[in-house]
Scaffold this motif. Structure first.
Motif, PDB file in Angstrom:
ATOM      1  N   PHE A  94       0.829  -1.168   0.110  1.00  0.00           N
ATOM      2  CA  PHE A  94      -0.095  -0.084   0.080  1.00  0.00           C
ATOM      3  C   PHE A  94       0.811   1.223  -0.234  1.00  0.00           C
ATOM      4  CE2 PHE A  94      -4.521  -0.779   0.618  1.00  0.00           C
ATOM      5  CZ  PHE A  94      -4.646  -1.965   0.847  1.00  0.00           C
ATOM      6  N   ALA A  95       1.886   1.217   0.784  1.00  0.00           N
ATOM      7  CA  ALA A  95       3.010   2.256   0.910  1.00  0.00           C
ATOM      8  C   ALA A  95       3.462   2.666  -0.535  1.00  0.00           C
ATOM      9  CB  ALA A  95       3.800   2.202   2.070  1.00  0.00           C
ATOM     10  N   ARG A  96       3.864   1.549  -1.246  1.00  0.00           N
ATOM     11  CA  ARG A  96       4.562   1.713  -2.509  1.00  0.00           C
ATOM     12  C   ARG A  96       3.423   2.403  -3.635  1.00  0.00           C
ATOM     13  NH1 ARG A  96       7.573  -3.024  -0.821  1.00  0.00           N
ATOM     14  NH2 ARG A  96       9.567  -2.582  -0.605  1.00  0.00           N
ATOM     15  N   ALA A  97       2.347   1.772  -3.563  1.00  0.00           N
ATOM     16  CA  ALA A  97       1.246   2.330  -4.462  1.00  0.00           C
ATOM     17  C   ALA A  97       0.951   3.785  -4.173  1.00  0.00           C
ATOM     18  CB  ALA A  97      -0.096   1.375  -4.006  1.00  0.00           C
ATOM     19  N   MET A  98       0.753   4.225  -2.871  1.00  0.00           N
ATOM     20  CA  MET A  98       0.543   5.637  -2.596  1.00  0.00           C
ATOM     21  C   MET A  98       1.740   6.489  -2.903  1.00  0.00           C
ATOM     22  SD  MET A  98      -2.314   6.287  -1.400  1.00  0.00           S
ATOM     23  CE  MET A  98      -2.144   7.719  -0.644  1.00  0.00           C
ATOM     24  N   ARG A  99       3.072   5.880  -2.726  1.00  0.00           N
ATOM     25  CA  ARG A  99       4.189   6.709  -2.997  1.00  0.00           C
ATOM     26  C   ARG A  99       4.106   7.038  -4.445  1.00  0.00           C
ATOM     27  NH1 ARG A  99       9.250   3.367  -3.058  1.00  0.00           N
ATOM     28  NH2 ARG A  99       8.228   2.469  -4.788  1.00  0.00           N
ATOM     29  N   ALA A 125      -5.885   3.928   5.294  1.00  0.00           N
ATOM     30  CA  ALA A 125      -6.453   5.470   6.048  1.00  0.00           C
ATOM     31  C   ALA A 125      -5.391   5.813   6.702  1.00  0.00           C
ATOM     32  CB  ALA A 125      -7.547   5.159   6.889  1.00  0.00           C
ATOM     33  N   GLU A 126      -4.553   5.045   7.381  1.00  0.00           N
ATOM     34  CA  GLU A 126      -3.114   5.727   7.954  1.00  0.00           C
ATOM     35  C   GLU A 126      -2.243   6.443   6.890  1.00  0.00           C
ATOM     36  OE1 GLU A 126      -1.213   3.267  10.946  1.00  0.00           O
ATOM     37  OE2 GLU A 126      -2.504   1.676  10.501  1.00  0.00           O
ATOM     38  N   LEU A 127      -2.274   5.847   5.787  1.00  0.00           N
ATOM     39  CA  LEU A 127      -1.367   6.494   4.541  1.00  0.00           C
ATOM     40  C   LEU A 127      -2.179   7.803   3.958  1.00  0.00           C
ATOM     41  CD1 LEU A 127      -0.119   3.289   2.912  1.00  0.00           C
ATOM     42  CD2 LEU A 127       1.178   4.845   4.370  1.00  0.00           C
ATOM     43  N   ALA A 128      -3.205   7.605   3.612  1.00  0.00           N
ATOM     44  CA  ALA A 128      -4.108   8.574   3.020  1.00  0.00           C
ATOM     45  C   ALA A 128      -4.999   9.555   3.678  1.00  0.00           C
ATOM     46  CB  ALA A 128      -4.880   7.781   1.577  1.00  0.00           C
ATOM     47  N   GLY A 129      -5.236   9.292   4.787  1.00  0.00           N
ATOM     48  CA  GLY A 129      -6.310  10.077   5.459  1.00  0.00           C
ATOM     49  C   GLY A 129      -7.603   9.561   5.198  1.00  0.00           C
ATOM     50  N   GLU A 130      -8.307  10.339   4.552  1.00  0.00           N
ATOM     51  CA  GLU A 130      -9.757   9.757   4.428  1.00  0.00           C
ATOM     52  C   GLU A 130     -10.024   8.757   3.248  1.00  0.00           C
ATOM     53  OE1 GLU A 130     -13.982  11.737   2.958  1.00  0.00           O
ATOM     54  OE2 GLU A 130     -12.173  13.062   3.093  1.00  0.00           O
ATOM     55  N   THR A 131     -10.797   7.790   3.697  1.00  0.00           N
ATOM     56  CA  THR A 131     -11.136   6.743   2.828  1.00  0.00           C
ATOM     57  C   THR A 131     -12.519   6.556   2.350  1.00  0.00           C
ATOM     58  OG1 THR A 131     -11.181   5.050   4.560  1.00  0.00           O
ATOM     59  CG2 THR A 131      -8.919   5.260   3.376  1.00  0.00           C
ATOM     60  N   GLN A 132     -12.910   5.833   1.570  1.00  0.00           N
ATOM     61  CA  GLN A 132     -14.485   5.337   1.218  1.00  0.00           C
ATOM     62  C   GLN A 132     -14.408   3.993   1.044  1.00  0.00           C
ATOM     63  OE1 GLN A 132     -14.756   8.827  -1.907  1.00  0.00           O
ATOM     64  NE2 GLN A 132     -16.911   8.412  -1.008  1.00  0.00           N
ATOM     65  N   SER A 133     -15.666   3.421   1.462  1.00  0.00           N
ATOM     66  CA  SER A 133     -15.726   1.830   1.248  1.00  0.00           C
ATOM     67  C   SER A 133     -17.078   1.667   0.972  1.00  0.00           C
ATOM     68  CB  SER A 133     -15.422   1.311   2.661  1.00  0.00           C
ATOM     69  OG  SER A 133     -16.426   1.709   3.460  1.00  0.00           O
ATOM     70  N   LEU A 134     -17.357   0.304   0.461  1.00  0.00           N
ATOM     71  CA  LEU A 134     -18.632  -0.060   0.144  1.00  0.00           C
ATOM     72  C   LEU A 134     -18.542  -1.648   0.560  1.00  0.00           C
ATOM     73  CD1 LEU A 134     -20.459   0.100  -3.421  1.00  0.00           C
ATOM     74  CD2 LEU A 134     -20.049  -2.287  -2.206  1.00  0.00           C
ATOM     75  N   SER A 135     -19.759  -2.162   1.165  1.00  0.00           N
ATOM     76  CA  SER A 135     -19.534  -3.574   1.557  1.00  0.00           C
ATOM     77  C   SER A 135     -20.612  -4.422   0.772  1.00  0.00           C
ATOM     78  CB  SER A 135     -19.953  -3.480   3.254  1.00  0.00           C
ATOM     79  OG  SER A 135     -18.906  -2.955   3.810  1.00  0.00           O
ATOM     80  N   LYS A 136     -20.469  -5.554   0.499  1.00  0.00           N
ATOM     81  CA  LYS A 136     -21.368  -6.367  -0.354  1.00  0.00           C
ATOM     82  C   LYS A 136     -20.810  -7.828  -0.343  1.00  0.00           C
ATOM     83  CE  LYS A 136     -25.277  -6.516  -2.981  1.00  0.00           C
ATOM     84  NZ  LYS A 136     -26.577  -6.366  -2.368  1.00  0.00           N
ATOM     85  N   HIS A 137     -21.551  -8.628  -0.340  1.00  0.00           N
ATOM     86  CA  HIS A 137     -21.182 -10.231  -0.442  1.00  0.00           C
ATOM     87  C   HIS A 137     -20.092 -10.485   0.703  1.00  0.00           C
ATOM     88  CE1 HIS A 137     -22.882  -9.835  -4.343  1.00  0.00           C
ATOM     89  NE2 HIS A 137     -21.956  -9.050  -4.763  1.00  0.00           N
ATOM     90  N   LYS A 138     -20.421 -10.002   1.874  1.00  0.00           N
ATOM     91  CA  LYS A 138     -19.603 -10.013   3.135  1.00  0.00           C
ATOM     92  C   LYS A 138     -17.922  -9.844   2.565  1.00  0.00           C
ATOM     93  CE  LYS A 138     -22.239 -13.943   5.029  1.00  0.00           C
ATOM     94  NZ  LYS A 138     -22.158 -15.072   5.462  1.00  0.00           N
ATOM     95  N   TRP A 150      -0.727  13.316   2.179  1.00  0.00           N
ATOM     96  CA  TRP A 150      -0.464  12.173   2.553  1.00  0.00           C
ATOM     97  C   TRP A 150       0.635  11.780   3.309  1.00  0.00           C
ATOM     98  CZ3 TRP A 150       2.580   7.887   1.150  1.00  0.00           C
ATOM     99  CH2 TRP A 150       3.372   8.184   0.290  1.00  0.00           C
ATOM    100  N   ASN A 151       0.428  10.522   4.157  1.00  0.00           N
ATOM    101  CA  ASN A 151       1.665  10.239   5.080  1.00  0.00           C
ATOM    102  C   ASN A 151       2.430   9.653   4.499  1.00  0.00           C
ATOM    103  OD1 ASN A 151       3.268  10.104   7.407  1.00  0.00           O
ATOM    104  ND2 ASN A 151       1.086   9.287   8.896  1.00  0.00           N
ATOM    105  N   ALA A 152       3.539  10.517   3.979  1.00  0.00           N
ATOM    106  CA  ALA A 152       4.641   9.892   3.077  1.00  0.00           C
ATOM    107  C   ALA A 152       5.955   9.237   4.110  1.00  0.00           C
ATOM    108  CB  ALA A 152       5.445  11.131   2.237  1.00  0.00           C
ATOM    109  N   GLN A 153       5.974   9.977   5.251  1.00  0.00           N
ATOM    110  CA  GLN A 153       6.817   9.415   6.353  1.00  0.00           C
ATOM    111  C   GLN A 153       6.643   8.012   6.684  1.00  0.00           C
ATOM    112  OE1 GLN A 153       7.318  12.174   9.579  1.00  0.00           O
ATOM    113  NE2 GLN A 153       8.593  10.458  10.937  1.00  0.00           N
ATOM    114  N   LEU A 154       5.284   7.837   6.954  1.00  0.00           N
ATOM    115  CA  LEU A 154       4.846   6.595   7.473  1.00  0.00           C
ATOM    116  C   LEU A 154       5.129   5.512   6.368  1.00  0.00           C
ATOM    117  CD1 LEU A 154       3.633   4.669   9.680  1.00  0.00           C
ATOM    118  CD2 LEU A 154       1.500   5.254   8.579  1.00  0.00           C
ATOM    119  N   ALA A 155       4.868   5.742   5.266  1.00  0.00           N
ATOM    120  CA  ALA A 155       5.106   4.996   4.003  1.00  0.00           C
ATOM    121  C   ALA A 155       6.519   4.601   3.888  1.00  0.00           C
ATOM    122  CB  ALA A 155       4.707   5.754   2.793  1.00  0.00           C
TER     123      ALA A 155
END
Length: 345
Positions: A94-99, A125-138, A150-155
């Protein structure tokens, strides 16, 4: 291998949140050659997977695939992540993707609720801040837009941890995401203690991982001429080099042994076969490994195998070898010696 409902949930999120960009590159990390990918514009899609069977399947399906060693990715308007099992590897992915995503780029993933969907969204969320989501099919699909703050230091911290490192008091070089990554696997250790010092000739290690078994054989069996390591996860190969430093009589291959194993080449083999594919358990995978190693052994060859006690290997061992016997049954593991592979007439 993810269940189809994961991709169904991801597709629904694409439709309801309009996540698929009209223009711009699309990147899929830890991609699998599944029908979901066929719905994406192939001319804009680049895939990544360091696991040989998935890498080969993607190439065979005609997708553009990054080399297995790639840890930096081309900027993409949309990055899709198929999260791996292990938390630290997932964090780094996730960190490399955001970077590498451009500001304004979207990063999206999907997981079953029972396999850490909420944890996955928390990581993003720890990297990007705000997230959105959708739940379906468990399942849950979750995504974020990369912003300037975004949180580049944590990445950087998560990426730095996702490297070969000494674990288990220095007993092993390993890396997050590999099998038994932070300690010497108890089954492999039991097998290493069971292999006799008098074995000789050319040996093979199927599903070699970090190279622990091969190292122990080379260190303790003076009549062994060489060891050939076969491993499907490319990330393990750097750890093999460190664990086998000082030995010269070994080679390593990034390979899917169920398809690419050599024929009648080795005098003996050691093996702690895998029994899951990605996030899914797969008893048949270990059985396929046994068939592959039987074909790779010479007529009088011997296999030394460790497996969890409950895994049903005996029938395929009888199918592939003229004889086999259980040498040890300890701590939930069984050590099996199988001799003289059968040849089809």
């Amino acid at each position: 291998m993810f269940d189809t409902v994961v991709f169904d949930t991801l597709s629904l999120a694409f439709e309801e949140a309009d996540l698929l960009p009209e223009t711009g590159a699309i990147l899929c990390l830890r991609a699998e050659a599944v029908p979901f990918l066929m719905q994406l514009p192939k001319d804009r899609l680049t895939c990544q997977n360091s696991f040989k069977p998935d890498h080969d399947a993607l190439k065979a399906a005609g997708f553009a695939v990054l080399p297995p060693e790639a840890e930096s990715f081309p900027p993409a308007a949309l990055t899709i992540i198929m999260p791996p099992r292990q938390r630290d590897e997932t964090r780094a992915l996730f960190a490399r993707a955001m970077r590498d995503a451009p500001v304004g780029g979207v990063v999206v993933a999907s997981l079953p609720n029972t396999l850490g969907a909420k944890t996955g969204e928390k990581i993003l969320a720890e990297l990007a801040g705000e997230t959105q989501s959708l739940s379906k099919h468990k399942c849950r699909a979750f995504w974020a837009v990369k912003t300037e703050d975004w949180n580049a230091q944590l990445a950087d911290e998560w990426i730095a941890f996702d490297t070969p490192q000494q674990v288990d008091g220095g007993a092993l070089w390993s890396q997050p995401g590999l099998f038994s990554w932070d300690r010497v696997d108890a089954g492999s250790e039991l097998l290493a203690d069971s292999v006799p010092e008098w074995i000789r000739g050319r040996g093979a290690d199927f599903g070699a991982g970090q190279g622990f078994l091969s190292r122990e054989v080379l260190a303790n069996c003076p009549h062994v001429e060489s060891m050939t390591l076969f491993e499907a996860e490319y990330r393990a190969l750097a750890c093999q080099k460190k664990n086998l430093e000082g030995f010269t009589n070994w080679t390593s291959h990034w390979a899917d042994v169920t398809k690419d194993a050599p024929k009648a080449e080795f005098d003996f083999a050691v093996m702690n076969p895998p029994f899951h594919t990605g996030r899914a358990d797969s008893t048949s995978l270990g059985q396929d490994f046994i068939r592959a190693v039987a074909g790779a052994l010479k007529t009088g060859g011997t296999l030394w195998l460790v497996g969890n006690r409950h895994l049903p290997y005996e029938s395929v061992l009888s199918e592939c070898f003229k004889s086999h016997e259980m040498l040890e049954d300890e701590g939930g593991y069984k050590i099996i010696k199988a001799e003289k592979p059968k040849r089809k007439r």
